[in-house]
Design a protein around this motif. Sequence first.
Motif, mmCIF file in Angstrom:
data_model
loop_
_atom_site.group_PDB
_atom_site.id
_atom_site.type_symbol
_atom_site.label_atom_id
_atom_site.label_comp_id
_atom_site.label_asym_id
_atom_site.label_seq_id
_atom_site.Cartn_x
_atom_site.Cartn_y
_atom_site.Cartn_z
ATOM 1 N N THR A 64 42.248 41.367 39.834
ATOM 2 C CA THR A 64 42.328 40.757 41.162
ATOM 3 C C THR A 64 43.399 41.404 42.027
ATOM 4 O O THR A 64 43.208 41.588 43.222
ATOM 5 N N ARG A 65 44.498 41.803 41.440
ATOM 6 C CA ARG A 65 45.567 42.399 42.256
ATOM 7 C C ARG A 65 45.156 43.718 42.886
ATOM 8 O O ARG A 65 45.768 44.174 43.835
ATOM 9 N N PHE A 66 44.085 44.348 42.374
ATOM 10 C CA PHE A 66 43.593 45.597 42.956
ATOM 11 C C PHE A 66 42.463 45.362 43.963
ATOM 12 O O PHE A 66 42.013 46.302 44.602
ATOM 13 N N ALA A 67 42.016 44.128 44.080
ATOM 14 C CA ALA A 67 40.878 43.819 44.949
ATOM 15 C C ALA A 67 41.260 43.994 46.414
ATOM 16 O O ALA A 67 42.389 43.727 46.821
ATOM 17 N N THR A 68 40.284 44.429 47.193
ATOM 18 C CA THR A 68 40.501 44.585 48.631
ATOM 19 C C THR A 68 39.788 43.493 49.422
ATOM 20 O O THR A 68 39.645 43.590 50.624
ATOM 21 N N ASN A 69 39.328 42.452 48.704
ATOM 22 C CA ASN A 69 38.668 41.335 49.358
ATOM 23 C C ASN A 69 39.293 40.035 48.875
ATOM 24 O O ASN A 69 40.278 40.040 48.155
ATOM 25 N N GLU A 70 38.691 38.914 49.242
ATOM 26 C CA GLU A 70 39.269 37.614 48.905
ATOM 27 C C GLU A 70 38.780 37.062 47.567
ATOM 28 O O GLU A 70 39.160 35.964 47.171
ATOM 29 N N PHE A 71 37.967 37.796 46.828
ATOM 30 C CA PHE A 71 37.399 37.285 45.591
ATOM 31 C C PHE A 71 38.355 37.454 44.418
ATOM 32 O O PHE A 71 39.143 38.392 44.372
ATOM 33 N N MET A 72 38.249 36.522 43.464
ATOM 34 C CA MET A 72 39.069 36.596 42.261
ATOM 35 C C MET A 72 38.306 35.996 41.090
ATOM 36 O O MET A 72 37.340 35.268 41.276
#
Length: 134
Positions: free
Chosen positions: A113-121
């Motif tokens: 999640t810490r690498f995500a560029t969106n709001e999803f987790m």
Amino acid sequence: VAALSASNFGRKDVKQQQQVYTDEVRALSAAQIDRVTAHVLQHADEVQNLKNEVQVHASVEQFRFGLWVNLAKNPRFKTISIPEIGFVSELPKSLALASIAVRMLHVHYDEFTRFATNEFMSVGGIFTVDLLAL
């Protein structure tokens, strides 16, 4: 202990160092999982069951591991079922005839999640399935 004191929680350098430690522990865990997988694969013929397959599993509170090795290469055995870790999957015929292993890993932490560029987790952890060629 001083690095974890309440007065240091807002400091960016302390958070970065904590992330470095977390990454190191996870890398060590991944290396150990790879070593266990390699050991089972090297000794698969010693632990095969009556269907000429290997099923190994382990489960603790926040970690589940399973490994299935296809030694039979029989198209009739296309289902992988390891109920102890809650895993069931169907193999296509081409994979049922191949020298493969399937590794399943479920962890309750989310390292992506810490690498995500969106709001999803992730909610409930990450379940990883690896297809390994033998």
